[in-house]
Enzyme design. Structure first.
Site, PDB file in Angstrom:
ATOM      1  N   GLU A  36      34.699  36.503  37.824  1.00  0.00           N
ATOM      2  CA  GLU A  36      36.033  36.254  37.278  1.00  0.00           C
ATOM      3  C   GLU A  36      35.826  35.253  36.144  1.00  0.00           C
ATOM      4  O   GLU A  36      34.906  34.429  36.184  1.00  0.00           O
ATOM      5  CB  GLU A  36      36.995  35.719  38.342  1.00  0.00           C
ATOM      6  N   HIS A 205      40.676  41.381  41.785  1.00  0.00           N
ATOM      7  CA  HIS A 205      40.479  40.256  40.858  1.00  0.00           C
ATOM      8  C   HIS A 205      40.164  38.936  41.559  1.00  0.00           C
ATOM      9  O   HIS A 205      40.229  37.870  40.944  1.00  0.00           O
ATOM     10  CB  HIS A 205      41.661  40.093  39.882  1.00  0.00           C
TER      11      HIS A 205
HETATM   12  N1  DCM Z   1      40.357  40.146  32.559  1.00  0.00           N
HETATM   13  C1  DCM Z   1      41.375  39.808  31.701  1.00  0.00           C
HETATM   14  N2  DCM Z   1      42.421  40.669  31.533  1.00  0.00           N
HETATM   15  C2  DCM Z   1      42.467  41.828  32.188  1.00  0.00           C
HETATM   16  C3  DCM Z   1      41.436  42.179  33.083  1.00  0.00           C
HETATM   17  C4  DCM Z   1      40.380  41.306  33.247  1.00  0.00           C
HETATM   18  O1  DCM Z   1      41.341  38.738  31.091  1.00  0.00           O
HETATM   19  N3  DCM Z   1      43.491  42.651  32.005  1.00  0.00           N
HETATM   20  C5  DCM Z   1      39.252  39.188  32.732  1.00  0.00           C
HETATM   21  C6  DCM Z   1      39.613  38.113  33.732  1.00  0.00           C
HETATM   22  C7  DCM Z   1      38.901  38.545  34.979  1.00  0.00           C
HETATM   23  C8  DCM Z   1      37.665  39.233  34.431  1.00  0.00           C
HETATM   24  O2  DCM Z   1      38.121  39.873  33.240  1.00  0.00           O
HETATM   25  O3  DCM Z   1      38.541  37.429  35.764  1.00  0.00           O
HETATM   26  C9  DCM Z   1      36.992  40.188  35.374  1.00  0.00           C
HETATM   27  O4  DCM Z   1      37.853  41.241  35.729  1.00  0.00           O
HETATM   28  P1  DCM Z   1      37.828  41.905  37.157  1.00  0.00           P
HETATM   29  O5  DCM Z   1      38.702  41.099  38.070  1.00  0.00           O
HETATM   30  O6  DCM Z   1      38.348  43.290  36.967  1.00  0.00           O
HETATM   31  O7  DCM Z   1      36.456  41.837  37.706  1.00  0.00           O
HETATM   32 MG    MG Z   2      36.797  40.864  39.606  1.00  0.00          MG
END
Ligand code: DCM
Ligand code: MG
Ligand code: MG
Length: 251
Positions: A36, A205
């Protein structure tokens, strides 16, 4: 059935590098991991949370099932490492909203930066596993692998030994023969989990939630993915950092 992509694009999207088939077929441990972060690649993100879950090959080859329903279960033996970091830069509002992590709660919990100790913990965790290990991340080729590389690079370090990489998004697209970008949405972690398990994944997430969802998706297609891993895995050595330390520091 979407039309097949031109060969050049297919080769690029599989993320298949030059790992020797004989070697990647000998992978002993799969280390599922998720990051994250403060935002997306254009934000030059920093890590806020990392979770690594190591699973021995034997648990992937023969995953446990509920005796009554036959439903897939998580392996009994999983090594886990989950760490939170003070990112040292602003968490973007969207990232804070979806992860529940923000500058204020990370600072209140007195979390440390992604520092030399963090690197040492990750190294020791990986070295504790039966070798060789393969890092597994969903959309890892475009996000988690290069970002972890950038954080290690920032500390003047890198992983040691032969480490393989497998991107479950690319692998699943390749197995389905569906390599064109418009199909990507259908291969998000949530979409795959819903396709196989007919419900939403838990704790989306949250790094550990995403890792366990990815592990279950992997187990659902274990035979095909193990086979795929034997010939099409990438190597950690070929991963490039998402950005340079200098670029990060100039922002
Ligand atoms: N992320 C983001 N906006 C999104 C999707 C993801 O800023 N719409 C960034 C923040 C998350 C990271 O990517 O912590 C990792 O995504 P995931 O939770 O899908 O692993
Ligand atoms: Mg994630
Ligand atoms: Mg992720």
């Amino acid at each position: 059935q979407p039309p097949p992509c031109p060969p050049a694009r297919s080769a690029r999207l599989t993320g298949s590098f030059s790992a020797s088939p004989a070697m990647s077929a000998s992978i002993k441990t799969f280390v599922f991991f998720d990051l994250e972060t403060t935002g997306l690649p254009q934000d030059l993100p920093k890590v806020t949370e990392i979770c690594l879950v190591a699973v021995h090959r034997c648990s992937v080859e023969d995953p446990p099932r509920d005796p009554a329903t036959g439903a897939l279960q998580l392996p009994r033996i999983l090594d886990k490492l989950c760490l939170f970091m003070d990112p040292g830069k602003a968490v973007a509002p969207k990232a804070a909203e979806i992860t529940g992590l923000n500058n204020s709660n990370l600072a209140r919990s007195e979390k440390q930066r992604f520092d030399a100790r963090t690197v040492a913990l990750i190294q020791e965790f990986l070295q504790r596993q039966a070798q060789p290990v393969c890092l597994v991340a969903h959309n890892g080729t475009d996000f988690d692998f290069p970002l972890l590389k950038a954080e290690l690079d920032h500390q003047g370090q890198d992983l040691v030994g032969q480490v393989y990489c497998l991107d479950t998004m690319k692998a699943m697209m390749d197995l389905d023969g569906s390599l064109c970008p418009p199909a990507r949405g259908a291969y998000s972690l949530t979409a795959l989990y819903k396709r196989f398990f007919k419900e939403d994944p838990k704790d989306s997430h949250f790094a550990e939630g995403d890792v366990l969802a990815m592990l279950l998706v992997f187990l659902y297609k274990a035979a095909e993915l193990l086979d795929w891993a034997g010939t099409k895995c990438g190597t950690w050595a070929e991963v490039k950092p998402m950005y340079s330390v200098r670029l990060q520091q100039s922002r």
